[in-house]
Design a protein around this motif. Structure first.
Motif, PDB file in Angstrom:
ATOM      1  N   SER A  41       1.128  -1.054  -0.026  1.00  0.00           N
ATOM      2  CA  SER A  41       0.268   0.231  -0.409  1.00  0.00           C
ATOM      3  C   SER A  41       0.728   1.373  -0.163  1.00  0.00           C
ATOM      4  CB  SER A  41      -0.914  -0.293   1.055  1.00  0.00           C
ATOM      5  OG  SER A  41      -1.521   1.211   1.572  1.00  0.00           O
ATOM      6  N   ASN A  76       0.490   3.157   9.557  1.00  0.00           N
ATOM      7  CA  ASN A  76      -0.452   2.542   8.876  1.00  0.00           C
ATOM      8  C   ASN A  76      -0.258   0.926   9.120  1.00  0.00           C
ATOM      9  OD1 ASN A  76      -0.366   3.837   6.001  1.00  0.00           O
ATOM     10  ND2 ASN A  76       1.445   5.099   7.268  1.00  0.00           N
ATOM     11  N   GLN A 108      -3.628   0.540  10.673  1.00  0.00           N
ATOM     12  CA  GLN A 108      -4.852   0.614   9.721  1.00  0.00           C
ATOM     13  C   GLN A 108      -4.645  -1.117   8.930  1.00  0.00           C
ATOM     14  OE1 GLN A 108      -4.389   3.524   6.919  1.00  0.00           O
ATOM     15  NE2 GLN A 108      -2.724   5.250   7.706  1.00  0.00           N
ATOM     16  N   GLU A 109      -3.992  -1.468   8.349  1.00  0.00           N
ATOM     17  CA  GLU A 109      -3.862  -2.528   8.128  1.00  0.00           C
ATOM     18  C   GLU A 109      -4.631  -3.431   9.554  1.00  0.00           C
ATOM     19  OE1 GLU A 109      -5.048  -4.989   5.402  1.00  0.00           O
ATOM     20  OE2 GLU A 109      -3.807  -3.306   4.285  1.00  0.00           O
ATOM     21  N   GLY A 158      -1.153   9.257  12.898  1.00  0.00           N
ATOM     22  CA  GLY A 158      -2.482   7.603  11.881  1.00  0.00           C
ATOM     23  C   GLY A 158      -1.571   7.287  10.653  1.00  0.00           C
ATOM     24  N   ASN A 183      -8.485  -2.441  10.727  1.00  0.00           N
ATOM     25  CA  ASN A 183      -9.348  -1.265   9.485  1.00  0.00           C
ATOM     26  C   ASN A 183      -9.725   0.167   9.800  1.00  0.00           C
ATOM     27  OD1 ASN A 183      -9.789  -3.889   7.933  1.00  0.00           O
ATOM     28  ND2 ASN A 183     -10.685  -5.191   9.191  1.00  0.00           N
ATOM     29  N   LEU A 184      -8.990   0.552  10.927  1.00  0.00           N
ATOM     30  CA  LEU A 184      -9.491   1.633  11.237  1.00  0.00           C
ATOM     31  C   LEU A 184      -8.941   2.875  10.599  1.00  0.00           C
ATOM     32  CD1 LEU A 184      -8.749   2.075  15.561  1.00  0.00           C
ATOM     33  CD2 LEU A 184     -11.381   1.766  14.168  1.00  0.00           C
ATOM     34  N   SER A 185      -9.308   4.223   9.801  1.00  0.00           N
ATOM     35  CA  SER A 185      -8.369   5.210   8.912  1.00  0.00           C
ATOM     36  C   SER A 185      -7.340   5.480   9.869  1.00  0.00           C
ATOM     37  CB  SER A 185     -10.010   6.207   8.983  1.00  0.00           C
ATOM     38  OG  SER A 185      -9.829   7.086   9.850  1.00  0.00           O
ATOM     39  N   LYS A 186      -6.733   6.531   9.230  1.00  0.00           N
ATOM     40  CA  LYS A 186      -5.868   7.268   9.543  1.00  0.00           C
ATOM     41  C   LYS A 186      -5.718   7.992  11.144  1.00  0.00           C
ATOM     42  CE  LYS A 186      -2.490  11.075   7.105  1.00  0.00           C
ATOM     43  NZ  LYS A 186      -2.453  11.553   6.299  1.00  0.00           N
ATOM     44  N   GLY A 187      -7.456   9.125  10.731  1.00  0.00           N
ATOM     45  CA  GLY A 187      -7.813  10.120  10.818  1.00  0.00           C
ATOM     46  C   GLY A 187      -8.507   9.296  12.326  1.00  0.00           C
ATOM     47  N   GLN A 188      -9.073   8.232  12.291  1.00  0.00           N
ATOM     48  CA  GLN A 188      -9.619   7.584  13.647  1.00  0.00           C
ATOM     49  C   GLN A 188      -8.138   7.276  14.753  1.00  0.00           C
ATOM     50  OE1 GLN A 188     -11.902   4.999  11.236  1.00  0.00           O
ATOM     51  NE2 GLN A 188     -13.512   5.043  13.144  1.00  0.00           N
TER      52      GLN A 188
END
Length: 153
Positions: free
Chosen positions: A18, A37, A40-41, A31, A44-49
């Motif tokens: 990615s 990174n 995130q994988e 994030g 399954n949370l976002s960069k912002g979360q």
């Protein structure tokens, strides 16, 4: 060193791919950095979360790992707990953020062991090398005796 789990090996490879393909990368962003990174994988949370959770307490990933409490209900501790469940150790988070685990670095030629912790290409190379190391450790645990119960027709 992390427990070699298929989930962690796969997450390292997916994160490296990615990043190689241009995923947002910003070392100073909780994030979007090295650990962010991978988080995130794995979560399954976002960069912002992830960044929002981390900002509820002080410090970078190193300090977050130092302050981690397994019984806390703080979002960042729940996120770290999920990462630990995939096979990581708290020390791995610190090493990933700085790209400085000696076992991983030993896989590089001597002249290429000085990775820059905030350079996308170096993060990708580190994650790939780490995934390969963990995969070798996982495969070394598999023995033919564990396959003896399988009957071939």
């Amino acid at each position: 060193m992390a427990r070699p789990t298929p989930e962690l090996i796969n997450a390292l490879r997916k994160t490296a791919q990615s990043l190689k393909n241009g995923a947002p990368y910003q070392w100073g962003h909780m994030g979007g950095c090295n650990c962010g990174n991978l988080a995130q994988e794995l979560t399954n949370l976002s960069k912002g979360q992830i960044h929002q959770y981390a900002m509820q307490r002080h410090g970078d990933w190193n300090e977050q790992a130092e302050d981690y409490c397994s019984t806390s209900q703080m979002p960042i501790d729940l996120l770290i707990n999920e990462m630990l469940s995939a096979g990581l150790l708290l020390e791995d988070l610190k090493h990933l953020e700085r790209l400085d685990d000696r076992q991983v670095l030993s896989r590089f030629p001597v002249e290429k062991r000085y990775l820059r912790h905030n350079m996308r290409e170096d993060v990708v190379a580190y994650m790939i090398a780490w995934a390969e190391l963990l995969e070798e450790q996982l495969l070394a645990k598999i023995t033919l005796s564990s396959l003896q119960e399988v009957e071939f027709a």
